[in-house]
Design an enzyme around this catalytic site. Structure first.
Site, PDB file in Angstrom:
ATOM      1  N   GLU A   1       0.837  -1.205   0.000  1.00  0.00           N
ATOM      2  CA  GLU A   1       0.000   0.000   0.000  1.00  0.00           C
ATOM      3  C   GLU A   1       0.869   1.251   0.000  1.00  0.00           C
ATOM      4  O   GLU A   1       0.537   2.255  -0.621  1.00  0.00           O
ATOM      5  CB  GLU A   1      -0.956  -0.042   1.209  1.00  0.00           C
ATOM      6  CG  GLU A   1      -2.090  -1.033   0.959  1.00  0.00           C
ATOM      7  CD  GLU A   1      -2.609  -1.729   2.205  1.00  0.00           C
ATOM      8  OE1 GLU A   1      -2.360  -1.240   3.322  1.00  0.00           O
ATOM      9  OE2 GLU A   1      -3.265  -2.786   2.053  1.00  0.00           O
TER      10      GLU A   1
ATOM     11  N   GLU B   1       3.966 -11.135   0.481  1.00  0.00           N
ATOM     12  CA  GLU B   1       2.566 -10.735   0.381  1.00  0.00           C
ATOM     13  C   GLU B   1       2.202 -10.498  -1.082  1.00  0.00           C
ATOM     14  O   GLU B   1       2.456  -9.401  -1.610  1.00  0.00           O
ATOM     15  CB  GLU B   1       2.330  -9.431   1.147  1.00  0.00           C
ATOM     16  CG  GLU B   1       2.592  -9.519   2.636  1.00  0.00           C
ATOM     17  CD  GLU B   1       1.721  -8.540   3.404  1.00  0.00           C
ATOM     18  OE1 GLU B   1       0.970  -8.987   4.263  1.00  0.00           O
ATOM     19  OE2 GLU B   1       1.771  -7.321   3.117  1.00  0.00           O
TER      20      GLU B   1
END
Ligand code: PEP
Length: 259
Positions: free
Chosen positions: A101, A173
Site C-alpha cells: 500500500e 505478500e
C-alpha cells in the site's frame, strides 16, 4: 524452541481509543492460549499515533509493538516523517517497511526500503520487509523476478545484515490477494518462501539465516486457512490485516500458530 511470528497490521483502520481497546482485549485473552513447544512472537502494528498507548497496554502481556513506517534519517528537516529514535521512544521493537500500500499510494521505492531497513537495524529495530508481486506481474510470469529484486534491494544485497539478536522478517505478500479474502495456495506461497530463503543463504551465514531471519506469509490469512500455510515448514508465521481487527479471531490465530 522454534519461533513463529504472528504480526497484526492494523493499517489506518482504528482510532487511537479503538486501538487501545483492542490491545487490552488481546492482552487479556492471550495469556490463556496454551503454551506449546513453539514460541509465538506476537507483534501489534497500530497506526503511528496509537503506538504509545498500545505499547503501554501490550507490554505486560508479552506482546511486542511495531510501527508501520519510519524515515531513514535520525533527525532533521523532514516534515511529517518519523525517526527511528521516535520509534524507540514509543516502545517499538519492529517496523513494517515496503508494504504494497505504501509502494502503491506513497511511491515507496526499493531504494527507500533499503534505506529504511538500514536505519532500523542501526537502531536495533527489527524490520518486517514486505515483498510481493502484483496481479499483472504474476500474469506476465514475473513473480520470481519481482521478489528477487525487492529482497536484494531491501537488504542491499547482503550489505544490511542482522547483528546480535536482531531479526529480519520478510513477509511474502502477493499484492493481488491482500484484503480480498482469497489467499494464494500454501504450495504457491511455499515456493516463494524457498526462493527467499535461498537468497538469504547466499547473503548471510548459515547461522545468521537460522537465528536472525524469518520468512512469513501475508495476504488474506484467516482462521480457516492459517493451519494449511503452517503445514509448510518454510512458512514461519503470518502478517495479518483484516483478521487481526477482532480480538477473538486474532486469539484463535495465536492458538493455531502455536500448534
Ligand atoms: C496486509 O495488508 O499486510 C494484509 C496481509 O492484509 P489482509 O490480511 O487483510 O489481506
Amino acid at each position: 524452541m522454534p519461533t513463529r511470528y504472528l504480526i497484526a497490521n492494523w493499517k489506518m483502520q482504528l482510532t487511537d481509543s479503538e486501538s487501545l481497546k483492542l490491545t487490552e482485549q488481546i492482552s487479556r485473552l492471550l495469556p490463556a492460549v496454551p503454551t506449546t513447544d513453539i514460541r509465538v512472537e506476537t507483534v501489534l502494528c497500530p497506526t503511528q499515533t496509537a503506538l504509545d498507548v498500545v505499547s503501554g497496554a501490550a507490554r505486560d502481556a508479552g506482546i511486542s509493538v511495531g510501527a508501520q513506517n519510519v524515515f531513514w534519517e535520525d533527525k532533521g528537516a523532514y516534515t511529517g516523517e518519523i525517526s527511528p529514535l521516535n520509534l524507540k521512544d514509543l516502545g517499538c521493537d519492529y517496523c513494517i517497511v515496503g508494504h504494497s500500500e505504501r509502494r502503491t499510494f506513497l511511491n515507496e521505492s526499493d531504494e527507500m526500503v533499503q534505506r529504511k531497513v538500514a536505519a532500523l537495524l542501526r537502531h536495533n529495530i527489527n524490520p518486517i520487509i514486505c515483498v510481493g508481486e502484483t496481479r499483472a506481474e504474476r500474469e506476465a510470469g514475473k513473480r520470481d523476478a519481482v521478489i528477487i529484486k525487492q529482497v536484494q534491494a531491501a537488504l542491499a544485497e547482503g550489505g544490511s545484515r542482522p547483528t546480535g539478536n536482531q531479526h529480519i522478517i520478510i513477509a511474502y505478500e502477493p499484492v493481488w490477494v491482500i484484503g480480498t479474502g482469497q489467499a494464494v495456495s500454501p504450495t504457491d506461497a511455499a515456493a516463494v518462501h524457498h526462493i527467499i530463503r535461498d537468497m538469504l543463504r547466499e547473503m548471510y551465514s548459515v547461522d545468521e539465516v537460522e537465528k536472525n531471519c524469518f520468512v512469513i506469509y501475508g495476504g488474506s490469512v484467516n482462521v480457516t486457512n492459517l493451519s494449511a500455510f503452517l503445514q509448510e515448514d518454510v512458512i514461519e508465521g503470518a502478517l495479518v490485516g483484516g483478521a487481526s481487527l477482532q480480538a477473538d479471531e486474532f486469539i484463535r490465530l495465536a492458538e493455531l500458530m502455536s500448534t
